[in-house]
Design a protein around this motif. Structure first.
Motif, short mmCIF file in Angstrom:
data_model
loop_
_atom_site.label_atom_id
_atom_site.label_comp_id
_atom_site.label_asym_id
_atom_site.label_seq_id
_atom_site.Cartn_x
_atom_site.Cartn_y
_atom_site.Cartn_z
N GLU A 1 104.11 -15.40 -55.15
CA GLU A 1 103.08 -15.32 -55.96
C GLU A 1 103.44 -15.21 -57.31
O GLU A 1 103.07 -15.70 -58.34
N ALA B 1 103.21 -17.56 -60.58
CA ALA B 1 102.70 -17.01 -61.75
C ALA B 1 103.39 -17.45 -62.87
O ALA B 1 102.96 -17.69 -64.11
N SER C 1 98.57 -13.86 -67.77
CA SER C 1 97.43 -12.99 -67.15
C SER C 1 97.98 -13.04 -65.48
O SER C 1 98.22 -13.91 -64.88
N LYS D 1 95.73 -11.70 -63.22
CA LYS D 1 94.33 -11.63 -62.51
C LYS D 1 94.29 -12.49 -61.47
O LYS D 1 94.68 -13.83 -61.69
N GLY D 2 93.94 -11.93 -60.36
CA GLY D 2 93.59 -12.63 -59.11
C GLY D 2 95.26 -12.51 -58.23
O GLY D 2 95.35 -12.99 -57.14
N TYR D 3 96.21 -11.88 -59.02
CA TYR D 3 97.38 -11.71 -58.36
C TYR D 3 97.56 -10.23 -58.10
O TYR D 3 98.28 -9.31 -58.88
N ASP D 4 96.86 -9.65 -57.32
CA ASP D 4 96.66 -8.24 -57.09
C ASP D 4 98.02 -7.57 -56.75
O ASP D 4 98.44 -6.51 -57.05
#
Length: 627
Positions: free
Chosen positions: A386, A390, A531, A533-536
């Protein structure tokens, strides 16, 4: 990164103790469970029935662990032991430091009583326990009185033929909980038989008692005396409950360690239970990989040598399932302890059963370790994929290096490098740097210095490794990262890029940026903020790396600052050399204590003569306690 969902799924259908910890590893709650799987899961389910205290506690739980026991009563006793040890924040009601209560049979009296005792003393009475809670002892005594009615009153009772005074029986007699020896409704001989039955029951000799009760129950049933049969059935159930084994507490034990091993087709786990004054106060497990071809007895022997060779405390007795060179190891341990140490191999009874319980826990620990490793490996791999997505990287960043600078107004400026491989910290590759070429609080130039030193050393090592046909793992800097993370924004990233450009290195560089509340916000990469966001999972990994590099830098900075302060105070005092400085710190523990010391106290310190003591007093007098 503790995976709650996974660990909750892996909880066993067994009784035991669970231990809740916060984000710094402090034990905040210890509880017992009849079935661990059901009890622990309840904490992490949305429930309106949760108290505010529980809701508040759950918010700060970062991980949990558990110990499997053979029964709920064992879990209860172990829970109390661990609470006394850890004093967890959320176990407020059990924070007392009192002794565990005992069941006491006053066998030193003509008509013995059964009562609760807080302490065990030498008074001729018989003591059983200790038990984990006062309420538990009350429950046990009530159960016993239903089976074998004994008195609990404080009356002094003697036989009628010895001049005893007859009194009216109390309510306990009328409800079947006492045989009223005070009214001579029972002879002393018959009463003492009842007392002996109670002693046998509490001593674990319950088979004959249960057999007799069962015989009476069947006879009553055959005679259609169903009420009597039901009463006897209840007594049998009470016997089972009272006689439930308690391997967690032993009345006659001193300081002992129990060690057992479980091995599967590849690896081994050794579990150690620490028993102090008859109570299990804690446990620890150790994983040994690739031991299938090693004899289990040798593994135990090697473990004992390694473990007790480095520990400060050696118990009087060590219990193991087997061992090599028993006499030799005993002699070695005795020398370390400076008193006799025994190694025993339990063959029967409670000690053997406890050893079997420890083996079960070792098996569970090994299974959990392997499953956790597999799941962590998969989770970390997905997290790195991920991160690669990203940042639009060409390769997965298996090795990540992160850098940070720490100083106070440019004083004692240091740099740190931490390494994460496959999503996990690789502590052996951590490096720290004392800034040498930069004066004042200049983080950018300081960062350039440590990166220059890191990669110039690395390139030299690579040449040396290649020329000597060596393994890259032998070098300190020759393994380069797949991704560099700077603890800062665009300025730190550009400083790093300049160094990499100087050495013609093409390594992706990103900056870890924080928001106004000092929380990780995202990454600076290729001149823009990415960002997450969505990649916790990526966010958790980045936060962990950022916290770790900062911690490592701060720790080194504090170390240097402490040394500098020692220098400014002690090394500037006449007649105080290095050996005297060591003796002073050893004697007084701190600079503040040395400042407060009198002349007579100083002169008692080894190597401190009259002249040195006078120099110390004169120096601190002039500085008025300052540095």
């Amino acid at each position: 990164m503790f995976d709650f969902e996974y660990h909750l799924k892996m909880l066993p259908d067994k009784p035991g103790v669970y231990i809740m910890k916060n984000d710094v590893g402090t034990v905040i709650y210890v509880g017992k469970a009849k079935i661990l799987k059901n009890r622990v899961r309840q904490y992490f389910q949305n429930s309106k029935n949760h108290s505010e205290k529980v809701k508040k506690m759950v918010k700060v739980i970062s991980e949990f662990e558990y110990i499997v026991t053979d029964s709920e009563i064992e879990a209860l006793i172990l829970e109390c032991n661990l609470i006394k040890k850890y004093k967890p924040k959320y176990n407020i009601l059990l924070k007392d430091d009192k002794e565990y209560p005992y069941v006491k049979i006053t066998s030193n009296e003509d008509f013995p009583r059964i009562i609760i005792a807080r302490k065990k003393i030498k008074d001729g009475a018989k003591y059983f326990g200790p038990y984990p809670q006062y309420s538990k002892v009350k429950e046990i005594i009530l159960l016993i009185k239903k089976i074998f009615p004994l008195r609990t009153c404080k009356k002094t009772i003697k036989e009628e033929n010895e001049g005893g005074v007859k009194t009216r029986p109390c309510l306990n007699y009328h409800i079947g909980l006492c045989k009223a020896p005070c009214s001579f409704y029972v002879s002393k001989e018959e009463y003492l038989k009842t007392v002996q039955n109670v002693v046998d029951l509490l001593s674990g000799k319950d088979k004959s008692i249960k057999k007799q009760l069962e015989k009476s129950m069947y006879e009553a049933s055959e005679n259609l005396e169903f009420e009597k049969a039901a009463s006897l059935r209840d007594k049998i159930l009470a016997v089972d409950k009272v006689s439930e084994n308690q391997k967690i507490i032993f009345g006659n034990f001193e300081n002992e360690d129990y060690i057992n091993i479980y091995r599967d087709d590849k690896d081994s786990c050794i579990q150690v239970f620490f028993v102090r004054n008859g109570k299990v106060i804690g446990r620890e497990h150790f994983i040994f990989e690739d031991t299938v071809e090693t004899d289990k007895s040798k593994i135990i022997t090697d473990f004992i040598k390694r473990f007790y060779g480095g520990t400060a405390f050696v118990p009087k007795i060590i219990l193991v399932p087997f061992i090599d060179d028993k006499e030799l190891i005993e002699n070695w341990l005795s020398l370390r302890k400076e008193s006799r140490v025994e190694i025993r191999i339990p063959k029967k009874g409670d000690k053997l059963r406890l050893m079997q319980m420890i083996e079960k826990n070792a098996k569970i620990s090994l299974e959990q370790f392997k499953l956790k490793y597999i799941i962590e490996k998969d989770t970390n791999e997905n997290t790195l994929k991920e991160l690669m997505k990203a940042l639009n990287l060409e390769d997965m960043p298996e090795r990540i290096e992160s850098y940070d600078i720490s100083n106070i107004q440019g004083v004692d400026s240091v740099g740190s490098m931490v390494v994460f491989e496959n999503g996990r910290p690789k502590n052996n590759d951590y490096r720290r740097f004392k800034i040498k070429t930069v004066d004042g609080p200049n983080d950018y130039d300081s960062m350039k210095e440590i990166l220059d030193r890191r990669f110039s050393h690395g390139l030299k090592e690579i040449e040396s490794v290649k020329s000597h046909n060596l393994n890259y793992s032998l070098g300190k800097f020759c393994v380069f990262p797949d991704l560099i993370l700077m603890d800062g924004g665009i300025g730190q990233v550009n400083a790093a890029k300049n160094i990499l450009k100087r050495y013609n290195l093409n390594i992706p560089i990103a900056g870890m940026v924080k928001d106004d509340k000092h929380r990780t916000r995202g990454l600076i990469y290729n001149g823009e903020e990415i960002s997450l966001k969505g990649y916790d999972r990526v966010m958790k990994l980045i936060t962990r790396i950022q916290d770790e590099v900062h911690r490592f830098a701060i720790t080194y900075h504090r170390s240097l600052r402490g040394k500098r302060m020692l220098h400014s105070v002690l090394e500037d005092i006449p007649n105080i050399g290095s050996s005297r400085r060591k003796e002073l710190l050893k004697q007084f523990g701190s600079i503040e204590n040395i400042k407060k010391a009198t002349y007579d106290e100083l002169i008692l310190t080894p190597s401190i003569n009259n002249k040195a003591a006078e120099s110390l007093i004169e120096y601190f007098k002039k500085s008025k306690g300052g540095d």
